[in-house]
Structures are given as structure tokens and as C-alpha cells.
Design an enzyme around this catalytic site. Structure first.
Site, PDB file in Angstrom:
ATOM      1  N   ASP A  13       0.989  -1.064  -0.013  1.00 53.92           N
ATOM      2  CA  ASP A  13       0.316   0.313  -0.018  1.00 53.92           C
ATOM      3  C   ASP A  13       0.520   1.423  -0.585  1.00 53.92           C
ATOM      4  O   ASP A  13       0.401   2.243   0.865  1.00 53.92           O
ATOM      5  CB  ASP A  13      -0.934   0.044   1.355  1.00 53.92           C
ATOM      6  CG  ASP A  13      -1.478  -0.544   0.979  1.00 53.92           C
ATOM      7  OD1 ASP A  13      -2.387  -1.473  -0.411  1.00 53.92           O
ATOM      8  OD2 ASP A  13      -2.371  -1.527   2.202  1.00 53.92           O
ATOM      9  N   LYS A  16       2.085   2.208  -5.190  1.00 55.56           N
ATOM     10  CA  LYS A  16       2.259   1.949  -6.101  1.00 55.56           C
ATOM     11  C   LYS A  16       1.883   1.571  -7.375  1.00 55.56           C
ATOM     12  O   LYS A  16       2.218   1.955  -9.018  1.00 55.56           O
ATOM     13  CB  LYS A  16       3.060  -0.431  -6.078  1.00 55.56           C
ATOM     14  CG  LYS A  16       3.331  -0.258  -5.110  1.00 55.56           C
ATOM     15  CD  LYS A  16       3.515  -1.721  -5.015  1.00 55.56           C
ATOM     16  CE  LYS A  16       2.223  -2.293  -3.896  1.00 55.56           C
ATOM     17  NZ  LYS A  16       2.203  -1.766  -2.749  1.00 55.56           N
ATOM     18  N   GLY A  40      -4.466  -4.089  -3.495  1.00 60.04           N
ATOM     19  CA  GLY A  40      -5.892  -3.457  -4.014  1.00 60.04           C
ATOM     20  C   GLY A  40      -4.588  -1.982  -4.234  1.00 60.04           C
ATOM     21  O   GLY A  40      -3.810  -1.487  -3.704  1.00 60.04           O
ATOM     22  N   HIS A  41      -4.084  -2.267  -5.829  1.00 62.77           N
ATOM     23  CA  HIS A  41      -4.128  -0.561  -6.309  1.00 62.77           C
ATOM     24  C   HIS A  41      -4.603   0.581  -6.518  1.00 62.77           C
ATOM     25  O   HIS A  41      -5.943   0.281  -7.621  1.00 62.77           O
ATOM     26  CB  HIS A  41      -3.298  -0.839  -7.508  1.00 62.77           C
ATOM     27  CG  HIS A  41      -2.333  -2.679  -7.067  1.00 62.77           C
ATOM     28  ND1 HIS A  41      -0.944  -2.578  -7.583  1.00 62.77           N
ATOM     29  CD2 HIS A  41      -1.861  -2.989  -5.870  1.00 62.77           C
ATOM     30  CE1 HIS A  41      -0.292  -3.784  -7.136  1.00 62.77           C
ATOM     31  NE2 HIS A  41      -0.256  -3.554  -5.928  1.00 62.77           N
ATOM     32  N   GLN A 223       1.586  -6.227  -3.154  1.00 67.20           N
ATOM     33  CA  GLN A 223       2.058  -6.065  -1.532  1.00 67.20           C
ATOM     34  C   GLN A 223       3.564  -5.305  -1.600  1.00 67.20           C
ATOM     35  O   GLN A 223       3.787  -4.619  -1.417  1.00 67.20           O
ATOM     36  CB  GLN A 223       2.309  -8.144  -0.814  1.00 67.20           C
ATOM     37  CG  GLN A 223       0.874  -8.003  -1.348  1.00 67.20           C
ATOM     38  CD  GLN A 223       0.324  -8.829  -2.568  1.00 67.20           C
ATOM     39  OE1 GLN A 223       1.249  -9.259  -3.077  1.00 67.20           O
ATOM     40  NE2 GLN A 223      -0.721  -8.596  -3.157  1.00 67.20           N
ATOM     41  N   VAL A 298      -8.235  -1.090   0.436  1.00 65.74           N
ATOM     42  CA  VAL A 298      -9.054  -0.713  -1.057  1.00 65.74           C
ATOM     43  C   VAL A 298      -9.060  -2.219  -0.895  1.00 65.74           C
ATOM     44  O   VAL A 298     -10.134  -2.737  -1.644  1.00 65.74           O
ATOM     45  CB  VAL A 298      -7.595  -0.758  -1.975  1.00 65.74           C
ATOM     46  CG1 VAL A 298      -8.589  -0.523  -3.011  1.00 65.74           C
ATOM     47  CG2 VAL A 298      -6.537   0.726  -1.674  1.00 65.74           C
ATOM     48  N   LEU A 331       3.692  12.755   0.471  1.00 67.56           N
ATOM     49  CA  LEU A 331       5.151  13.566   1.713  1.00 67.56           C
ATOM     50  C   LEU A 331       3.399  14.726   2.038  1.00 67.56           C
ATOM     51  O   LEU A 331       3.538  14.943   3.042  1.00 67.56           O
ATOM     52  CB  LEU A 331       5.643  13.937   0.460  1.00 67.56           C
ATOM     53  CG  LEU A 331       6.896  14.567   1.255  1.00 67.56           C
ATOM     54  CD1 LEU A 331       7.402  14.627   2.526  1.00 67.56           C
ATOM     55  CD2 LEU A 331       8.002  15.780   0.612  1.00 67.56           C
ATOM     56  N   ASP A 332       2.597  14.789   1.079  1.00 65.56           N
ATOM     57  CA  ASP A 332       1.804  15.814   1.480  1.00 65.56           C
ATOM     58  C   ASP A 332       1.321  14.967   2.952  1.00 65.56           C
ATOM     59  O   ASP A 332       0.602  15.992   3.571  1.00 65.56           O
ATOM     60  CB  ASP A 332       0.554  15.637   0.739  1.00 65.56           C
ATOM     61  CG  ASP A 332       0.130  14.795   0.493  1.00 65.56           C
ATOM     62  OD1 ASP A 332       0.952  13.552  -0.182  1.00 65.56           O
ATOM     63  OD2 ASP A 332      -1.040  14.211   0.455  1.00 65.56           O
ATOM     64  N   VAL A 413       2.756  14.318  -3.972  1.00 59.99           N
ATOM     65  CA  VAL A 413       2.085  14.735  -3.022  1.00 59.99           C
ATOM     66  C   VAL A 413       0.684  15.142  -2.926  1.00 59.99           C
ATOM     67  O   VAL A 413       0.085  15.909  -2.655  1.00 59.99           O
ATOM     68  CB  VAL A 413       2.752  16.626  -3.368  1.00 59.99           C
ATOM     69  CG1 VAL A 413       4.139  17.154  -3.078  1.00 59.99           C
ATOM     70  CG2 VAL A 413       2.640  17.077  -5.355  1.00 59.99           C
TER      71      VAL A 413
HETATM   72  P1  GDP Z   1      -0.907  -0.006  -3.621  1.00 53.27           P
HETATM   73  O1  GDP Z   1      -1.620  -0.939  -2.928  1.00 53.27           O
HETATM   74  O2  GDP Z   1       0.867   0.610  -3.310  1.00 53.27           O
HETATM   75  O3  GDP Z   1      -1.284   0.479  -5.088  1.00 53.27           O
HETATM   76  O4  GDP Z   1      -1.309   1.445  -2.510  1.00 53.27           O
HETATM   77  P2  GDP Z   1      -3.071   1.968  -2.827  1.00 53.27           P
HETATM   78  O5  GDP Z   1      -3.108   2.615  -3.263  1.00 53.27           O
HETATM   79  O6  GDP Z   1      -2.962   0.467  -1.563  1.00 53.27           O
HETATM   80  O7  GDP Z   1      -2.983   2.741  -1.014  1.00 53.27           O
HETATM   81  C1  GDP Z   1      -2.234   3.774  -1.886  1.00 53.27           C
HETATM   82  C2  GDP Z   1      -3.148   4.881  -1.290  1.00 53.27           C
HETATM   83  O8  GDP Z   1      -2.231   6.598  -1.288  1.00 53.27           O
HETATM   84  C3  GDP Z   1      -3.781   5.217  -2.625  1.00 53.27           C
HETATM   85  O9  GDP Z   1      -5.318   5.976  -1.902  1.00 53.27           O
HETATM   86  C4  GDP Z   1      -3.319   6.585  -3.937  1.00 53.27           C
HETATM   87  O10 GDP Z   1      -4.914   6.985  -3.995  1.00 53.27           O
HETATM   88  C5  GDP Z   1      -3.003   7.175  -2.251  1.00 53.27           C
HETATM   89  N1  GDP Z   1      -1.686   8.175  -2.787  1.00 53.27           N
HETATM   90  C6  GDP Z   1      -0.623   7.355  -3.583  1.00 53.27           C
HETATM   91  N2  GDP Z   1       0.224   8.546  -3.458  1.00 53.27           N
HETATM   92  C7  GDP Z   1      -0.533   9.460  -3.296  1.00 53.27           C
HETATM   93  C8  GDP Z   1       0.567  10.688  -2.307  1.00 53.27           C
HETATM   94  O11 GDP Z   1       1.368  10.818  -2.764  1.00 53.27           O
HETATM   95  N3  GDP Z   1      -0.159  11.218  -1.234  1.00 53.27           N
HETATM   96  C9  GDP Z   1      -1.521  11.260  -0.921  1.00 53.27           C
HETATM   97  N4  GDP Z   1      -2.198  11.970  -0.440  1.00 53.27           N
HETATM   98  N5  GDP Z   1      -1.956  10.061  -2.317  1.00 53.27           N
HETATM   99  C10 GDP Z   1      -1.700   9.006  -2.092  1.00 53.27           C
HETATM  100  P1  IMO Z   2      -0.821  -4.365  -2.006  1.00 52.66           P
HETATM  101  O1  IMO Z   2      -0.183  -4.720  -3.414  1.00 52.66           O
HETATM  102  C1  IMO Z   2      -1.005  -4.598   1.934  1.00 52.66           C
HETATM  103  C2  IMO Z   2      -1.166  -9.066   3.546  1.00 52.66           C
HETATM  104  C3  IMO Z   2      -2.786  -8.877   4.266  1.00 52.66           C
HETATM  105  C4  IMO Z   2      -1.565  -9.856   5.593  1.00 52.66           C
HETATM  106  C5  IMO Z   2      -0.831 -10.873   4.644  1.00 52.66           C
HETATM  107  C6  IMO Z   2      -1.380 -12.350   3.730  1.00 52.66           C
HETATM  108  O2  IMO Z   2      -1.662  -3.705  -2.292  1.00 52.66           O
HETATM  109  O3  IMO Z   2       0.195  -3.315  -1.718  1.00 52.66           O
HETATM  110  P2  IMO Z   2      -2.636 -13.264   2.065  1.00 52.66           P
HETATM  111  O4  IMO Z   2      -3.806 -12.367   1.553  1.00 52.66           O
HETATM  112  O5  IMO Z   2      -1.602 -11.936   0.755  1.00 52.66           O
HETATM  113  O6  IMO Z   2      -2.282 -14.450   2.167  1.00 52.66           O
HETATM  114  O7  IMO Z   2      -2.522 -12.137   3.179  1.00 52.66           O
HETATM  115  O8  IMO Z   2      -0.511  -9.854   4.053  1.00 52.66           O
HETATM  116  N1  IMO Z   2      -1.139  -8.278   2.587  1.00 52.66           N
HETATM  117  C7  IMO Z   2      -1.480  -6.943   1.839  1.00 52.66           C
HETATM  118  N2  IMO Z   2      -1.010  -5.770   2.888  1.00 52.66           N
HETATM  119  N3  IMO Z   2      -1.037  -4.406   0.548  1.00 52.66           N
HETATM  120  C8  IMO Z   2      -1.317  -5.449   0.565  1.00 52.66           C
HETATM  121  O9  IMO Z   2      -1.434  -5.893  -1.802  1.00 52.66           O
HETATM  122  C9  IMO Z   2      -1.488  -6.770   0.780  1.00 52.66           C
HETATM  123  N4  IMO Z   2      -1.556  -8.228  -0.089  1.00 52.66           N
HETATM  124  C10 IMO Z   2      -1.640  -9.025   1.264  1.00 52.66           C
HETATM  125  O10 IMO Z   2      -3.293  -8.445   5.256  1.00 52.66           O
HETATM  126  O11 IMO Z   2      -1.181  -9.695   6.196  1.00 52.66           O
HETATM  127 MG    MG Z   3      -2.720  -1.499  -1.551  1.00 48.52          MG
END
Ligand code: GDP
Ligand code: IMO
Ligand code: MG
Length: 427
Positions: A13, A16, A40-41, A223, A298, A331-332, A413
């Protein structure tokens, strides 16, 4: 031409999806190489927000071919509903290609995931309940079902029989559940076969030919480094290799092809699920990071655990992935703190430790050693270049870069595509 890997440097999270989408316009292929719909991206394009679970974030860039590699585990019902959801929103998904060697998350894998977690009780991992671990376990046990098996009913039936043989004993005798019928599973899986057929391809060949033709390929990790089955905080990890090497095995591309490895790094730290987390906050600051950062899962909607930035982890991510760059996100979110603590080392049983301990026991005892960095109060969400940032925000970024061992080449940001400061070009 370059093959780039983009991966999570912490516990997932990190942002990415946003980073991949940002590069999506300039690359030819975006490849998921491991994990499944546990990911969840989030991608924000203008006023549209997309939550992608299984599809590579490049699917939102019209010029880009999205690829699901052999290392991914695929729940066909999730894939089809994600595709139709995007089609309804006007996104063209016809270029997708799916490896015939990718393993399928069957309904019984999802059942086993949930039942096992319940059985573990207090010791549970806190999985996403999507069947990820049991599907990879079947793969390693050589009783997995692959996408290509959907096209041979006889082989599929034999394989489902083999997979259910022991599982049904465990389900009925240990977990007190009903046995799962082979016919029912085969029927359900066969129903997906024709719907998936247009996407199935020899992705290894396609990607290697593309690289030979100087096309740009971006590998999008799911992940994060600390959730890696080998290099993460085992057993509180996922069941695949999000680290850079996973891109080679999960897509069938040799390490000599990879020219850049970008670690996505949040300006603070979050984690979902169970497991050690030295800088975790249980106070108002933690609440504030969660609220301001919108730190809610997500995929599962669970609140994310929040804490300060941990430079020990960032250094470790640089090492195990061979990172060439960082993309610092969110960073924001830190705007408004007078002082921002950053963990520079751990104290373990009275000793200062600079690097991540390999011993699980030691890591469970690690207490963060903080350095205080001065904060800033100006709104930074409109900053377009590094020099637009307030002096203290610049100093925060520079300090993180110094501690983390690789250049910070972009800074997020805000969640939108254009809410990014680009320092060094990735391409
Ligand atoms: P991922 O799983 O690595 O793709 O990340 P997630 O989507 O699960 O969580 C990142 C969250 O931060 C999402 O809601 C994005 O829209 C948000 N996000 C990503 N980059 C930034 C940033 O630079 N600033 C802020 N405020 N939100 C961001
Ligand atoms: P993204 O791609 C954050 C965590 C789960 C649990 C552990 C094992 O959005 O960054 P699993 O269902 O994979 O066997 O669960 O890994 N986990 C994540 N945490 N972001 C994810 O994906 C994750 N995918 C799995 O919460 O602790
Ligand atoms: Mg995610």
C-alpha cells in the site's frame, strides 16, 4: 531497452498503483508477476478513481499492453468481474494477455484460507481471505490447477481430484466442514474457460520478444518487500516473492534484462494484518496519519496500522531488491507536524542495531530509535518541482534519501497522476 521493476519497499500500500499509472503512458507492457487479488492498487485519473486488484495498473493507459504473468495466482471470477467493471466505465481491456501457466485460485483454496485463519485464532496472519496462501501451497505441492488446464476437461478433472483428495479429509475430519465435490468444482472452472480464452497467451515469449524489439516493460509488484515469503517478516507475510527477483521467475525474464528497480516508499509506514511493526503508533499521531492519509485497505476495508518512517526497513529494501531509485509517496500527509520522528536504528535488548535483524525474536524486541526532523505547515500539494517544497520538506526528503541508500527520484504530493514531483527520469 529497459525492463523496469516497480515494487513496494515496505508492507504494501505504498502507492504502487499511482506510480505504475504515472509511467504507464511511456511504457509498452505492464506486468503483474506475483500475488493475486490480495492486492488493491488505487489509481486516480482526473475525477475518476479505480481500485485494481488483479489487473496491472497499466490497463488504464491505452497504449500499454497489460500482462498477467505465470507467477500470479488468478481467481477467474474476480478477473472477469474486474474486466467487465472497467468495460462499463469505458476502459478498453482487449489487449490483456494472461499466462497459461498462472495458477488458478479455486473456490476450495478460498475456503481453506478462511477456515485456516479461523482455526489459528489469536495466531492468525490476518490474510485477505482471497485464497492466496493455499493456492501457492498447491502450486508448490504440485497439485495446483493452471489456466491451461481449463482447456482439457480430462486433465482438469484428474487434477481437481488430486487436489481435493487430502483437502476433503482435512476439511471433514479436522475442520468439521462438508466435503467439496469434484464435479461441482470442475463445472464451475469449465464455465470460465471460453470467457478467458481470448486472453491466454505464451506471455514469456511475448515479453522476451518485446524486449528484443527494444520495447519498454514495467513489472508491477503487488504487496511489498516486508511481506515477501523469503525476505519479509515471516510468518506474517504473503505467499509469494514481491521482491525484485520475483519479477524474473514470475514473468520468465532473465535478470540481465532488468535495468532499473524502483522502490515505492511511503513517507511514513503502514501495515495491514498481523505481525511486528516497530514504529507503530497507538496514539493521536497514529490516528491522524490514518485519517489524513486515508489509510483504509482497498481490498478488505480494514483500517491500516500506522507509524513513523522506518529507515532501517528502507535500507533493507534497497539491499534485498538492489534498488536503483525510490519513489517517495504521500509526503503531503505529513504537512502540519511541528516535528517528525524518523526511526534511524533499533534498540534490541539494550544494544543499538543499524540493520534489520535476521532473527525473528530480535525483530519482535526491536524498539525504534528516533531522530526528530523539523516539520512544515505550508500546503505542498501543488508543488511541481523540488524547489517548490518548503525548506524543511526538502530537508526531510534529503534525510530519508541519505538514510535509505538510493536516490529519491520522484515525490508524491497527492493521489492524482499530476500530483508528483519528478526529480530524475525513470526512462
Ligand atoms: P498500492 O497498493 O501500493 O497501489 O497502494 P494503495 O492504492 O493500496 O494505497 C495508496 C493510497 O494512497 C491510495 O489511496 C492512493 O490514491 C493514495 N496515494 C498514492 N500516492 C499518494 C500521494 O503522494 N499523496 C496522497 N495523499 N495520496 C497518495
Ligand atoms: P498491495 O498490493 C498490504 C497482507 C495481508 C496479510 C498478509 C497475508 O495493495 O500493496 P494474503 O492474503 O496475501 O495471504 O495475506 O499480507 N497483504 C497486504 N497488505 N497490501 C497488500 O497488497 C497486501 N496483500 C496482502 O493483510 O497481513
Ligand atoms: Mg494496496
Amino acid at each position: 531497452m529497459p525492463a523496469l521493476v516497480l515494487l513496494g519497499a515496505q508492507w504494501g500500500d505504498e502507492g504502487k498503483g499511482k506510480a505504475t499509472d504515472l509511467l504507464g503512458g511511456s511504457v509498452d507492457y505492464v506486468v503483474r508477476y506475483q500475488g493475486g487479488n490480495n492486492a488493491g492498487h488505487t489509481v486516480v485519473v482526473g475525477d475518476q478513481k479505480y481500485a485494481l486488484h488483479l489487473l496491472p495498473s497499466g490497463i488504464l493507459s491505452p497504449g500499454c499492453t497489460p500482462v498477467i504473468g505465470n507467477g500470479v495466482v488468478v481467481d477467474p471470477s474476480v478477473l472477469l468481474s474486474e474486466l467487465s467493471g472497467l468495460n462499463e466505465r469505458g476502459v478498453d481491456t482487449s489487449k490483456l494477455i494472461l499466462s497459461g501457466n498462472a495458477h488458478i485460485i479455486t473456490p476450495y483454496n478460498v475456503t481453506v484460507d478462511k477456515v485456516t485463519e479461523r482455526f489459528l485464532g489469536k495466531r492468525k496472519i490476518g490474510t485477505t481471505g482471497r485464497g492466496i496462501g493455499p493456492t501457492y501451497a498447491d502450486k508448490i505441492n504440485r497439485v495446483g490447477i493452471r489456466v491451461q488446464d481449463l482447456y482439457d476437461e480430462s486433465i482438469l478433472t484428474q487434477k481437481v481430484e488430486a487436489a481435493l483428495d487430502i483437502k476433503n479429509q482435512v476439511l471433514t475430519k479436522l475442520y468439521n466442514r462438508r466435503a467439496i465435490a469434484v464435479d461441482q468444482v470442475v463445472e464451475e472452472l469449465l464455465a470460465y474457460a471460453e470467457k478467458l480464452r481470448p486472453y491466454v497467451a505464451d506471455t514469456v515469449l511475448v515479453l522476451n520478444q518485446a524486449l528484443e524489439e527494444d520495447k519498454v516493460v514495467l513489472f508491477e509488484g503487488g504487496q511489498g518487500t516486508l511481506l515477501d515469503i523469503d525476505h519479509g517478516t515471516y510468518p506474517f507475510v504473503t505467499s509469494s516473492n514481491p521482491t525484485a527477483g520475483g519479477a524474473c521467475t514470475g514473468a520468465g525474464v532473465g535478470p540481465t534484462k532488468i535495468s532499473r528497480v524502483i522502490g515505492i516508499l511511503k513517507a511514513y509506514t503502514t501495515r495491514v494484518g498481523a505481525g511486528p511493526f516497530p514504529t507503530e503508533l497507538f496514539d493521536e499521531d497514529g490516528e491522524a496519519l490514518r485519517r489524513i492519509g486515508g489509510e483504509r485497505g482497498v481490498t478488505t476495508g480494514r483500517d491500516r496500522r500506522c507509524g513513523w518512517f522506518d529507515a532501517v526497513i528502507a535500507r533493507y529494501a534497497t539491499r534485498v531488491n538492489g534498488l536503483t531509485d525510490f519513489f517517495l509517496t504521500k509526503l503531503d500527509v505529513l504537512t502540519g507536524w511541528e516535528q517528525i520522528p524518523v526511526c534511524v536504528a533499533y534498540e534490541i535488548d539494550g544494544k543499538r542495531v543499524e540493520e534489520l535483524p535476521y532473527s525473528q525474536t530480535d525483530f519482535h524486541h526491536a524498539k525504534p530509535v528516533y531522530e526528530m526532523l523539523p516539520g512544515w505547515s505550508e500546503d505542498i500539494s501543488k508543488a511541481k518541482s523540488f524547489s517548490d517544497l518548503p525548506k524543511n520538506a526538502q530537508a526531510y526528503v534529503k534525510a530519508l534519501e541519505e538514510m535509505s541508500g538510493a536516490p529519491i527520484s520522484a515525490i508524491g504530493v497527492g493521489p492524482g497522476r499530476d500530483e508528483t514531483i519528478e526529480i530524475n527520469s525513470f526512462l
